[in-house]
Structures are given as C-alpha cells and as structure tokens.
Design a protein around this motif. Sequence first.
Motif, PDB file in Angstrom:
ATOM      1  N   LEU A   1       0.780  -1.132   0.168  1.00 35.46           N
ATOM      2  CA  LEU A   1       0.058   0.115  -0.096  1.00 35.46           C
ATOM      3  C   LEU A   1       0.958   1.391   0.116  1.00 35.46           C
ATOM      4  N   GLU A   2       0.856   1.784  -1.036  1.00 32.29           N
ATOM      5  CA  GLU A   2       1.517   3.396  -1.114  1.00 32.29           C
ATOM      6  C   GLU A   2       0.838   4.595  -0.436  1.00 32.29           C
ATOM      7  N   THR A   3       1.642   5.531  -0.278  1.00 33.14           N
ATOM      8  CA  THR A   3       1.136   6.534   0.631  1.00 33.14           C
ATOM      9  C   THR A   3       0.209   7.322  -0.355  1.00 33.14           C
TER      10      THR A   3
ATOM     11  N   ALA B   1       2.767   5.984  13.397  1.00 36.23           N
ATOM     12  CA  ALA B   1       2.406   6.141  12.117  1.00 36.23           C
ATOM     13  C   ALA B   1       1.203   5.803  11.634  1.00 36.23           C
ATOM     14  N   ILE B   2       0.413   5.151  12.541  1.00 36.42           N
ATOM     15  CA  ILE B   2      -1.001   4.223  12.222  1.00 36.42           C
ATOM     16  C   ILE B   2      -1.865   4.963  13.167  1.00 36.42           C
ATOM     17  N   GLY B   3      -3.190   5.124  12.236  1.00 38.37           N
ATOM     18  CA  GLY B   3      -4.419   5.324  13.258  1.00 38.37           C
ATOM     19  C   GLY B   3      -5.351   4.345  13.130  1.00 38.37           C
ATOM     20  N   TRP B   4      -5.841   3.750  14.250  1.00 37.96           N
ATOM     21  CA  TRP B   4      -6.403   2.504  14.053  1.00 37.96           C
ATOM     22  C   TRP B   4      -7.974   2.903  14.679  1.00 37.96           C
TER      23      TRP B   4
ATOM     24  N   ASN C   1      -2.344  11.923  16.474  1.00 36.96           N
ATOM     25  CA  ASN C   1      -0.796  11.796  16.150  1.00 36.96           C
ATOM     26  C   ASN C   1      -0.802  12.061  14.585  1.00 36.96           C
ATOM     27  N   ARG C   2      -1.809  12.654  13.966  1.00 34.87           N
ATOM     28  CA  ARG C   2      -1.516  12.705  12.465  1.00 34.87           C
ATOM     29  C   ARG C   2      -0.769  11.494  11.786  1.00 34.87           C
ATOM     30  N   PRO C   3      -1.436  10.361  11.823  1.00 34.86           N
ATOM     31  CA  PRO C   3      -0.867   9.331  11.237  1.00 34.86           C
ATOM     32  C   PRO C   3      -0.665   9.310   9.687  1.00 34.86           C
ATOM     33  N   ARG C   4       0.247   8.521   9.130  1.00 34.73           N
ATOM     34  CA  ARG C   4       0.486   8.341   7.721  1.00 34.73           C
ATOM     35  C   ARG C   4      -0.592   7.198   7.279  1.00 34.73           C
TER      36      ARG C   4
END
Length: 329
Positions: free
Chosen positions: A28-30, A78-81, A152-155
């Motif tokens: 999965l790309e940005t 880097a993750i928002g769940w 946390n402003r995840p990517r």
Amino acid sequence: MGEPLVRIEGVGLDLRGRRVLERVDLDLETGETLALLGPNGAGKSSLMRLVAGRLRPDAGSVRVAGADPFREGDARRAIGWVPQEIALYPKLTVSENLGIFGQLAGVHRRDRKAAVEAALDMADLADVARRPVGILSGGYRRRVNIAASLMNRPRLVLLDEPTSGVDLAARAAIHAVLDRLKAAGTAILIATHDFGEAERLASQVAFLAQGRIVRAGRLADLLAQLRTGAPERELGLTVPADDSAEAVLRRAGFAPTEPGGVLWRSVERGGLDGAALLGRLRAQGVPVAEVRVRAPRLEALYLDALRPRGIADHDGARASTPLRAGAAG
C-alpha cells in the motif's frame, strides 16, 4: 521507486490453533486506499490487527514505513486505528475525548489543542465539539471515532467497517472525511462488506477467502478487464427459489445475493440473451420475474474470484448494500 508505506510479505497467522492467514502479500502506497473484501471469517480483521501491530505474524513480515509495527513504537505512531466498535467516553465532550486520545497517543500537552482542532476540522466536527459524545447520533460517533485516530497525524489509517449501522447521510459524511484524508496524502486500509463503499473509496482492492488473497489489484484495471467481456445478468424472482429451482439456477451459473433471497446474479457471463434465458428458466420451473443485463461491477469480480476455488459464497449482495451485517472476518 522507494518502498511502499505498507509491505506485507508471505504473512501467515495462527489463532487458537487455527490457521487464519496464509501467504498473504500486499503493498500500500502513500495516498492510496486499499479495500479488503471477503466473507465473514476470511481473515480481514486479523490482517488489519497485524498491520496495526496488535498481533505478530507466525510467518512472513509486516512493515509500516519500513518498521515492524508489533515491535517498534515509531511504526505504531504512524498508524491510526479505527475499530468497528465505538471506543469513546460517552459522558465527555467530543473535544475532551480527543484530548484524552491525544494524550494516549503521546501528543505533547503544548501541541494537544492544535491536534484536537486539526482532527475536528478533518472530521468536520466543529459544530459538535462541546457536546457529550453520548447524545450524538451513531454517524457522528463514528466520525468522532475516526477523529480520535488522527490525533498523532498518522500516515496510515486503518478502518474496520467504518459505516456499519449508519444511515445514508452519515455514510456520505464519513466518506467525505476519508476523501479529505486521502487528499492530504494519508494511506487508508479499509475492511468492508459493502461493494458500493469499496467502489466509491478504493483505488485498490483485495479479496480474501479462507485466509488467502484470491485476487488483488488496482480497481480501475480489474474492472476494465472484466468489462471487455459479456455483461453480467441479474435475476429477480417472484418468490425465493425452492430446492429444484435453486439447482437449475446454479447449473445456469447463478448465485444468490443473500440466503433465501429473490435476487440471483450470474457468476458465469455470456450465454443466452435476456429473453431466451427468461424463457428457458421459466420452462424449467424457476419463478423468474425479470432478467436485468448490465456492465459488470465489483461484486462480479468478487464472485468470480471466489467461485473457482469452490468457496461457498452466501454473503453476496447488491452494489451499495452490505454483504452481511456484523463483524468483519
């Protein structure tokens, strides 16, 4: 070209003595959105938990921004769940909830107010920021649930059935939030039973069945390949098919869109035209009211991907309606 934001290679997972994922490979790309689809128990939620760092694979590897999310805090940050269950404090206001989740995510106190404001803006929640979560509608609570994952402003944002149980207006509002996230460059991994939702949101899709990826790719490419062939056919019955009619329909290449329902969709395209098919099925005792012919859509890919492997599918659905209400697999 650099490494993708998410790389899943050869992943296997055992839970309670049962193999739930086997040799799963996905990238999965940005800025991309990948939709996971499949029957209940296919392994969608387990795969999401692996990416979130909640589980460790028994084989293979999961990397987010080049790091192992199970072992490394930088990867998890880097993750928002966003789980399917609403995980909020009902007596606290929306802003208070977000402040607490910001604290839990490690956002420094001096940065927390700005992070709350940014999450409220992204989820379009400013008008309810001072209201207790417990008095909000289900759609608003789901948007607060998403906003809590953004502190946390995840990517990367992971969403498990984000529109489960909400009405059409709330669903549209949630989709607008996800559009803004994608426009901001956030990668999104979404598990859903809703074909229409996947078509609306995803740039890539992956079908899971019995713990394996049975088809994956860019949605536009898969649909373009499918639509070069014959159109798909959908039958509307006057009453649910009995055992004899069901046998005829299955021999003709049709599968029910839901157990005991009156809609059946072709899993083998081509063959007789609509009028000839209607006459033949009626002659064999099938209570067909109408035959509809249309360009294939995502559910046709789903049926085609699962059927060659002998996987019984009782979770099919019309586009824009859930395969089955309930938790993802």
